[in-house]
Scaffold this active site. Structure first.
Site, PDB file in Angstrom:
ATOM      1  N   THR A 148      36.108  60.217  30.987  1.00  9.59           N
ATOM      2  CA  THR A 148      35.290  60.913  31.065  1.00  9.59           C
ATOM      3  C   THR A 148      34.338  60.884  32.023  1.00  9.59           C
ATOM      4  O   THR A 148      33.292  61.766  32.259  1.00  9.59           O
ATOM      5  CB  THR A 148      34.577  61.569  29.693  1.00  9.59           C
ATOM      6  OG1 THR A 148      34.054  60.227  29.407  1.00  9.59           O
ATOM      7  CG2 THR A 148      35.679  62.036  28.675  1.00  9.59           C
TER       8      THR A 148
ATOM      9  N   SER B  72      34.724  42.165  33.903  1.00  9.13           N
ATOM     10  CA  SER B  72      33.542  42.423  34.607  1.00  9.13           C
ATOM     11  C   SER B  72      33.218  40.972  34.903  1.00  9.13           C
ATOM     12  O   SER B  72      33.767  40.245  34.378  1.00  9.13           O
ATOM     13  CB  SER B  72      32.632  42.878  33.469  1.00  9.13           C
ATOM     14  OG  SER B  72      31.277  42.736  34.172  1.00  9.13           O
TER      15      SER B  72
ATOM     16  N   TYR C  65      27.294  41.523  25.642  1.00 10.31           N
ATOM     17  CA  TYR C  65      28.294  42.244  26.557  1.00 10.31           C
ATOM     18  C   TYR C  65      28.999  41.161  27.390  1.00 10.31           C
ATOM     19  O   TYR C  65      30.366  41.241  27.350  1.00 10.31           O
ATOM     20  CB  TYR C  65      27.276  43.022  27.422  1.00 10.31           C
ATOM     21  CG  TYR C  65      28.125  43.549  28.541  1.00 10.31           C
ATOM     22  CD1 TYR C  65      29.032  44.570  28.043  1.00 10.31           C
ATOM     23  CD2 TYR C  65      28.183  43.410  29.769  1.00 10.31           C
ATOM     24  CE1 TYR C  65      29.709  45.372  28.940  1.00 10.31           C
ATOM     25  CE2 TYR C  65      29.200  44.092  30.855  1.00 10.31           C
ATOM     26  CZ  TYR C  65      29.776  45.088  30.373  1.00 10.31           C
ATOM     27  OH  TYR C  65      30.721  45.724  31.438  1.00 10.31           O
TER      28      TYR C  65
ATOM     29  N   GLY D 105      31.647  43.733  39.625  1.00  9.80           N
ATOM     30  CA  GLY D 105      30.270  43.504  39.402  1.00  9.80           C
ATOM     31  C   GLY D 105      29.581  44.681  39.086  1.00  9.80           C
ATOM     32  O   GLY D 105      30.066  45.851  38.659  1.00  9.80           O
TER      33      GLY D 105
ATOM     34  N   VAL E 221      28.547  48.148  39.467  1.00  4.07           N
ATOM     35  CA  VAL E 221      29.152  49.560  39.982  1.00  4.07           C
ATOM     36  C   VAL E 221      28.202  50.695  39.583  1.00  4.07           C
ATOM     37  O   VAL E 221      27.625  50.797  38.463  1.00  4.07           O
ATOM     38  CB  VAL E 221      30.523  49.665  39.695  1.00  4.07           C
ATOM     39  CG1 VAL E 221      31.059  50.930  40.015  1.00  4.07           C
ATOM     40  CG2 VAL E 221      31.482  48.512  39.735  1.00  4.07           C
TER      41      VAL E 221
ATOM     42  N   THR F 213      27.296  53.812  38.154  1.00  7.67           N
ATOM     43  CA  THR F 213      27.778  54.775  37.254  1.00  7.67           C
ATOM     44  C   THR F 213      26.814  54.805  36.198  1.00  7.67           C
ATOM     45  O   THR F 213      25.791  54.437  36.136  1.00  7.67           O
ATOM     46  CB  THR F 213      29.295  54.085  36.461  1.00  7.67           C
ATOM     47  OG1 THR F 213      28.845  53.176  35.477  1.00  7.67           O
ATOM     48  CG2 THR F 213      30.001  53.606  37.445  1.00  7.67           C
TER      49      THR F 213
HETATM   50  P1  NDP Z   1      30.430  55.033  31.990  1.00 11.87           P
HETATM   51  O1  NDP Z   1      29.405  55.000  30.878  1.00 11.87           O
HETATM   52  O2  NDP Z   1      30.415  55.844  33.122  1.00 11.87           O
HETATM   53  O3  NDP Z   1      31.732  55.418  31.351  1.00 11.87           O
HETATM   54  C1  NDP Z   1      32.072  54.661  30.161  1.00 11.87           C
HETATM   55  C2  NDP Z   1      33.543  55.439  29.591  1.00 11.87           C
HETATM   56  O4  NDP Z   1      33.901  54.809  28.437  1.00 11.87           O
HETATM   57  C3  NDP Z   1      33.288  56.857  29.376  1.00 11.87           C
HETATM   58  O5  NDP Z   1      34.413  57.649  29.655  1.00 11.87           O
HETATM   59  C4  NDP Z   1      33.271  56.944  27.815  1.00 11.87           C
HETATM   60  O6  NDP Z   1      33.683  58.134  27.270  1.00 11.87           O
HETATM   61  C5  NDP Z   1      34.086  55.702  27.326  1.00 11.87           C
HETATM   62  N1  NDP Z   1      33.943  55.241  26.002  1.00 11.87           N
HETATM   63  C6  NDP Z   1      32.685  54.522  25.591  1.00 11.87           C
HETATM   64  N2  NDP Z   1      32.934  54.181  24.185  1.00 11.87           N
HETATM   65  C7  NDP Z   1      34.008  54.759  23.819  1.00 11.87           C
HETATM   66  C8  NDP Z   1      34.775  54.863  22.700  1.00 11.87           C
HETATM   67  N3  NDP Z   1      34.093  54.407  21.603  1.00 11.87           N
HETATM   68  N4  NDP Z   1      35.878  55.279  22.582  1.00 11.87           N
HETATM   69  C9  NDP Z   1      36.501  55.756  23.778  1.00 11.87           C
HETATM   70  N5  NDP Z   1      35.766  56.021  24.914  1.00 11.87           N
HETATM   71  C10 NDP Z   1      34.531  55.441  25.104  1.00 11.87           C
HETATM   72  O7  NDP Z   1      30.628  53.542  32.341  1.00 11.87           O
HETATM   73  P2  NDP Z   1      31.646  52.808  33.561  1.00 11.87           P
HETATM   74  O8  NDP Z   1      32.381  53.851  34.158  1.00 11.87           O
HETATM   75  O9  NDP Z   1      30.474  51.916  34.465  1.00 11.87           O
HETATM   76  O10 NDP Z   1      32.265  51.751  32.678  1.00 11.87           O
HETATM   77  C11 NDP Z   1      33.745  51.763  32.490  1.00 11.87           C
HETATM   78  C12 NDP Z   1      34.262  50.198  32.150  1.00 11.87           C
HETATM   79  O11 NDP Z   1      33.987  49.523  33.301  1.00 11.87           O
HETATM   80  C13 NDP Z   1      33.622  49.660  30.755  1.00 11.87           C
HETATM   81  O12 NDP Z   1      34.541  48.945  30.284  1.00 11.87           O
HETATM   82  C14 NDP Z   1      32.443  48.795  31.588  1.00 11.87           C
HETATM   83  O13 NDP Z   1      32.097  47.722  30.663  1.00 11.87           O
HETATM   84  C15 NDP Z   1      33.218  48.429  32.958  1.00 11.87           C
HETATM   85  N6  NDP Z   1      32.381  47.828  34.015  1.00 11.87           N
HETATM   86  C16 NDP Z   1      31.392  48.480  34.345  1.00 11.87           C
HETATM   87  C17 NDP Z   1      30.753  48.112  35.486  1.00 11.87           C
HETATM   88  C18 NDP Z   1      29.437  48.883  35.913  1.00 11.87           C
HETATM   89  O14 NDP Z   1      28.587  48.134  36.543  1.00 11.87           O
HETATM   90  N7  NDP Z   1      29.384  49.964  36.056  1.00 11.87           N
HETATM   91  C19 NDP Z   1      30.939  46.879  36.092  1.00 11.87           C
HETATM   92  C20 NDP Z   1      32.199  46.143  35.322  1.00 11.87           C
HETATM   93  C21 NDP Z   1      32.798  46.673  34.491  1.00 11.87           C
HETATM   94  P3  NDP Z   1      32.899  59.125  26.072  1.00 11.87           P
HETATM   95  O15 NDP Z   1      31.655  58.826  26.133  1.00 11.87           O
HETATM   96  O16 NDP Z   1      33.392  60.376  26.611  1.00 11.87           O
HETATM   97  O17 NDP Z   1      33.682  58.394  24.856  1.00 11.87           O
HETATM   98  C1  8X3 Z   2      29.089  45.582  34.100  1.00  9.73           C
HETATM   99  C2  8X3 Z   2      28.396  44.922  35.306  1.00  9.73           C
HETATM  100  O1  8X3 Z   2      26.635  43.171  35.898  1.00  9.73           O
HETATM  101  O2  8X3 Z   2      25.685  45.100  34.869  1.00  9.73           O
HETATM  102  O3  8X3 Z   2      29.812  44.889  33.593  1.00  9.73           O
HETATM  103  O4  8X3 Z   2      27.054  43.380  33.709  1.00  9.73           O
HETATM  104  S1  8X3 Z   2      26.872  44.259  34.950  1.00  9.73           S
END
Ligand code: NDP
Ligand code: 8X3
Length: 252
Positions: free
Chosen positions: A11, A140, A153, A184, A186, A188
């Site tokens: 989403t 990550s 985390y 790393g 990103v 979002t």
């Molecule tokens: P966002 O918050 O933009 O997206 C997170 C997504 O995970 C949403 O679509 C949310 O959907 C879903 N989500 C969270 N909790 C649940 C749940 N209990 N059940 C189902 N869906 C869930 O963050 P990111 O896109 O940045 O994160 C995506 C992934 O990437 C994560 O695993 C994060 O740890 C990882 N990551 C992110 C980084 C960053 O710097 N942004 C770097 C490295 C890894 P909804 O709320 O609709 O349920």
């Molecule tokens: C998300 C990246 O560096 O914020 O996994 O932990 S960081």
């Protein structure tokens, strides 16, 4: 030939970009998350723009019973599955461990580790039955380098990497592939979620960094799943040019 791809957490952010990248590649996508309205909006947009099949699954990955019943049913009605992207996840809080919330810790463990485990257990029988499939797990750099305030985390993301490696070993006799993607920082809504909606604190994370964008990660995910059957990319680490390790960034 188009493939069927199931992406958890599509989403928002990286998962949304992954769904779009696969749709653009001509693949059918099963998008998923807790926010029904967003899923419906993304479904219409992707179908209109790319003309592929887009199905939705409202799912909280923390809910074991729901995952075990809803995921197989959704895959059956989707007509099978070729690729699973375990992307749903979050961070909650950045306080030193001694001051951190146990509730936040439980949410991270339940989502990032147990949720990924449930979804994988629900999908694997489909891969085993046809002797192939690709699991892409969103780790990550936090799973490689712990950082202050990130103990839990970072531990969940280290667990993702270890689960991937273990599952790859256990399925070695099949043509199933397992990949860990380790981004790393990103840009979002991740930090807004981490800071419980504090937009100012969230913006400060990305200030002064030409940060990696969700579509950059999405392109890598599609790339790793577009390789010949003989070859498996086990891990990919992706960082901004201004990042050298977890949270070790040079701000301009
Ligand atoms: P966002 O918050 O933009 O997206 C997170 C997504 O995970 C949403 O679509 C949310 O959907 C879903 N989500 C969270 N909790 C649940 C749940 N209990 N059940 C189902 N869906 C869930 O963050 P990111 O896109 O940045 O994160 C995506 C992934 O990437 C994560 O695993 C994060 O740890 C990882 N990551 C992110 C980084 C960053 O710097 N942004 C770097 C490295 C890894 P909804 O709320 O609709 O349920
Ligand atoms: C998300 C990246 O560096 O914020 O996994 O932990 S960081």
């Amino acid at each position: 030939m188009s493939r069927n791809v199931f992406i958890t957490g599509s989403t928002s952010g990286i998962g949304l970009a992954i769904a779009e990248a696969y749709a653009k590649n001509g693949d059918n996508v099963l998008i998923s998350g807790r926010r029904t309205e967003l899923l419906d909006t993304v479904q219409s947009q992707l179908m209109e723009q790319y003309g592929v099949r887009v199905e939705t699954l409202v799912l909280d990955v923390q809910n074991r019973d729901d995952v075990m019943s809803k995921v197989p049913a959704a895959i059956e009605s989707f007509g099978g599955i070729d690729i699973l992207v375990n992307n749903a996840g979050l961070a909650q809080g950045l306080d030193p461990f001694q001051d951190s919330s146990v509730d936040d810790a439980v949410t991270m463990i339940d989502t990032n580790v147990k949720g990924l485990l449930y979804v994988t257990k629900a999908v694997l029988p489909f891969f085993i039955a046809k002797n192939e499939g690709h699991i892409v797990n969103m780790g990550s750099t936090a799973g490689i380098y712990a950082y202050p305030g990130g103990a839990v985390y970072c531990a969940t993301k280290a667990a993702v990497k270890t689960l991937s490696d273990g599952i790859r070993m256990d399925t070695i006799a099949t043509d199933i592939k397992v990949t860990t993607i380790q981004p790393g920082i990103v840009e979002t809504p991740f930090s807004e979620v981490r800071f419980h909606g504090d937009k100012k604190k969230a913006a400060a994370v990305y200030a002064g960094i030409d940060a990696v964008q969700p579509q950059d990660v999405a392109d890598v995910v599609v790339y790793v799943t577009n390789q010949p059957k003989r070859m498996q990319i086990s891990d990919v680490t992706i960082m901004a040019n201004q990042q050298a390790a977890g949270f070790m960034v040079h701000k301009k």
